[in-house]
Scaffold this motif. Sequence first.
Motif, short mmCIF file in Angstrom:
data_model
loop_
_atom_site.label_atom_id
_atom_site.label_comp_id
_atom_site.label_asym_id
_atom_site.label_seq_id
_atom_site.Cartn_x
_atom_site.Cartn_y
_atom_site.Cartn_z
N GLU A 151 17.03 13.47 36.71
CA GLU A 151 16.39 14.25 35.65
C GLU A 151 17.03 13.95 34.29
N GLY A 152 16.23 13.40 33.38
CA GLY A 152 16.70 13.14 32.02
C GLY A 152 17.67 11.99 31.89
N LYS A 153 17.90 11.24 32.95
CA LYS A 153 18.88 10.14 32.90
C LYS A 153 18.22 8.84 32.42
N SER A 154 19.00 8.06 31.67
CA SER A 154 18.51 6.73 31.31
C SER A 154 18.86 5.77 32.43
N VAL A 155 17.91 4.88 32.74
CA VAL A 155 18.05 4.04 33.94
C VAL A 155 17.75 2.57 33.64
N LEU A 156 18.52 1.69 34.27
CA LEU A 156 18.22 0.26 34.25
C LEU A 156 17.93 -0.18 35.67
N ASP A 157 16.78 -0.85 35.88
CA ASP A 157 16.45 -1.43 37.19
C ASP A 157 16.49 -2.94 37.04
N MET A 158 17.57 -3.57 37.53
CA MET A 158 17.69 -5.03 37.43
C MET A 158 17.04 -5.70 38.64
N ALA A 217 13.13 -1.93 33.08
CA ALA A 217 12.99 -2.69 34.33
C ALA A 217 12.97 -4.16 33.95
N ILE A 218 13.91 -4.93 34.51
CA ILE A 218 14.05 -6.33 34.12
C ILE A 218 13.90 -7.24 35.34
N ASP A 219 13.10 -8.30 35.19
CA ASP A 219 13.03 -9.32 36.24
C ASP A 219 12.86 -10.68 35.60
N TYR A 220 13.53 -11.70 36.16
CA TYR A 220 13.47 -13.04 35.56
C TYR A 220 12.23 -13.81 35.98
N ASP A 221 11.57 -13.32 37.02
CA ASP A 221 10.40 -14.02 37.54
C ASP A 221 9.15 -13.52 36.83
N CYS A 268 6.82 -11.26 38.80
CA CYS A 268 7.38 -9.92 38.97
C CYS A 268 7.25 -9.12 37.69
N TYR A 269 7.51 -9.77 36.56
CA TYR A 269 7.38 -9.11 35.27
C TYR A 269 5.96 -8.58 35.09
N VAL A 270 4.98 -9.45 35.32
CA VAL A 270 3.58 -9.04 35.18
C VAL A 270 3.24 -7.96 36.21
N ASN A 271 3.73 -8.14 37.43
CA ASN A 271 3.43 -7.18 38.48
C ASN A 271 4.05 -5.81 38.21
N SER A 272 5.30 -5.81 37.69
CA SER A 272 5.93 -4.53 37.33
C SER A 272 5.07 -3.81 36.29
N GLU A 277 5.17 6.48 31.87
CA GLU A 277 5.19 6.42 30.41
C GLU A 277 6.54 6.08 29.82
N HIS A 278 7.56 6.05 30.65
CA HIS A 278 8.91 5.87 30.10
C HIS A 278 9.57 4.57 30.54
N ILE A 279 8.77 3.66 31.13
CA ILE A 279 9.35 2.41 31.64
C ILE A 279 9.01 1.25 30.70
N THR A 280 10.05 0.52 30.27
CA THR A 280 9.84 -0.71 29.51
C THR A 280 10.15 -1.87 30.44
N VAL A 281 9.19 -2.77 30.62
CA VAL A 281 9.40 -3.92 31.50
C VAL A 281 9.76 -5.14 30.65
N LEU A 282 10.83 -5.83 31.03
CA LEU A 282 11.29 -7.00 30.27
C LEU A 282 11.42 -8.20 31.19
N GLU A 283 11.12 -9.39 30.67
CA GLU A 283 11.25 -10.61 31.45
C GLU A 283 12.54 -11.32 31.06
N GLY A 284 13.43 -11.50 32.03
CA GLY A 284 14.69 -12.18 31.72
C GLY A 284 15.77 -11.80 32.71
N ASP A 285 17.03 -12.10 32.35
CA ASP A 285 18.14 -11.78 33.25
C ASP A 285 19.19 -10.95 32.51
N ALA A 286 20.43 -10.98 33.03
CA ALA A 286 21.48 -10.13 32.47
C ALA A 286 21.78 -10.46 31.00
#
Lengths: 278, 155
Positions: free
Chosen positions: A143-150, A171-175, A178-182, A192-201
């Motif tokens: 609840e209310g936490k900021s999250v990173l899904d690698m 949410a980050i994926d290098y593929d 996966c990026y498009v699918n996420s 509404e609160h998820i930003t999907v990014l394409e890349g790695d660490a």
Amino acid sequence: MSNTVYIGYQFKVAPLQPGTEILIAELGYAGFESFVETEEGVTAYIQKDEWNAAILEDIQILDSDEFEISFTFEDIEQTNWNEEWEKNFNPIIVDDVCSVRAPFHEKPDTKYDIIIEPKMSFGTGHHETTHMMIQHILKNDFEGKSVLDMGSGTGVLAILAEMKGAKPIDAIDYDNWCYVNSLENVERNSCEHITVLEGDASLLIDQKYDIIIANINRNILLNDLGVYVKCMNPNGSMFLSGFYVEDIPAIEEECNKHGLTFVERLEKNKWVALKFVN
Amino acid sequence: MESYATKILKMAKELSKVVKLQVRGGAANPSPPVGPALGAAGVNIMEFCKQFNARTQDKPGKVLPVVISVFKDKSFDFVIKTPPAAVQLLEAAKVKKGSGEPNRKKVAKVTWDQIKAIAEDKMQDLNAFTSEKAMDMVAGTARSMGISVTGKKPN
């Protein structure tokens, strides 16, 4: 990666052995990525980015009098090779409260109902690691936490995190698939609160998160763990999976090195999902 | 008469096809050849990749033979083998390719002890009954690659 067009070479080799074996060994050094052994020889694949017109020039066995080798080659477009499985997989229910299903499944009576169309991305709940990561998320306060899904794959874990009240979520994926699918699944579940990014660490610079989730594999986790830890807020938690029981000592050592403390371990068919805190 | 349950169990493990691939350790992805070879059989490719990569973390980037049994119920099982003798020979000889004229032009040398080590490693896959036969097969592969074998053949 998996969006890349491949070039496939079909080789006929006589005599078959050791000709095929030598050919594969040389092609491997020349940049070919993978091989299928056939009745007449081998089909060898190379990513188009790695390919050039002279790629076979240095393959010595092609000049050898001992073997007769002929070949044809063709471009291979990437398509959803996993379609056959995806069109009728079974829905998954975790601990009676969380379901992961396709749009064509009937809506189950669960508190968290996640709809996923995987399109060759990882994360449908069928795999032990996804199952256990879902269990970890269900058991912990988001609840209310900021999250990173690698290594977000289908985005299933990020979506569940949002359903449990987390925000904002990256949410980050290098593929690319996966990026498009996420992105698609985030929309499909009205998140509404998820930003999907394409890349790695390397995308992680000065972001801070309360919780980090990463279901990838041992080597990538060992390599990138230090970067993840720098992104953790105080009193943060980290959930790691994608490896086996026997990999725990290496993972735990690396975590300890970066000041994390082991808290909990889930285990299923030798796969594990670990919780650490800082 | 066999019970319905036994029948189902038998059906579940009925072999549908065997796929022989060589993929780099830790780097299986749903692209060709993994994708088309397993996908058409209805196997969940993502599941295979996750397992293969987790099991080969200690050999990243190495081309590894993998024999995958696909069953009629779309489940699968696989065995990862050690790198082929030809790959091990190039490694042992520290070269990246063999010779285009293996009889006339030798490109590298390996010792009989190195041949023996590779033969023992590959013994099971070579269908060789004795270690001497296995050594002969590996030495034959070396010769076909223009790699000469030096020293005394061990017993």
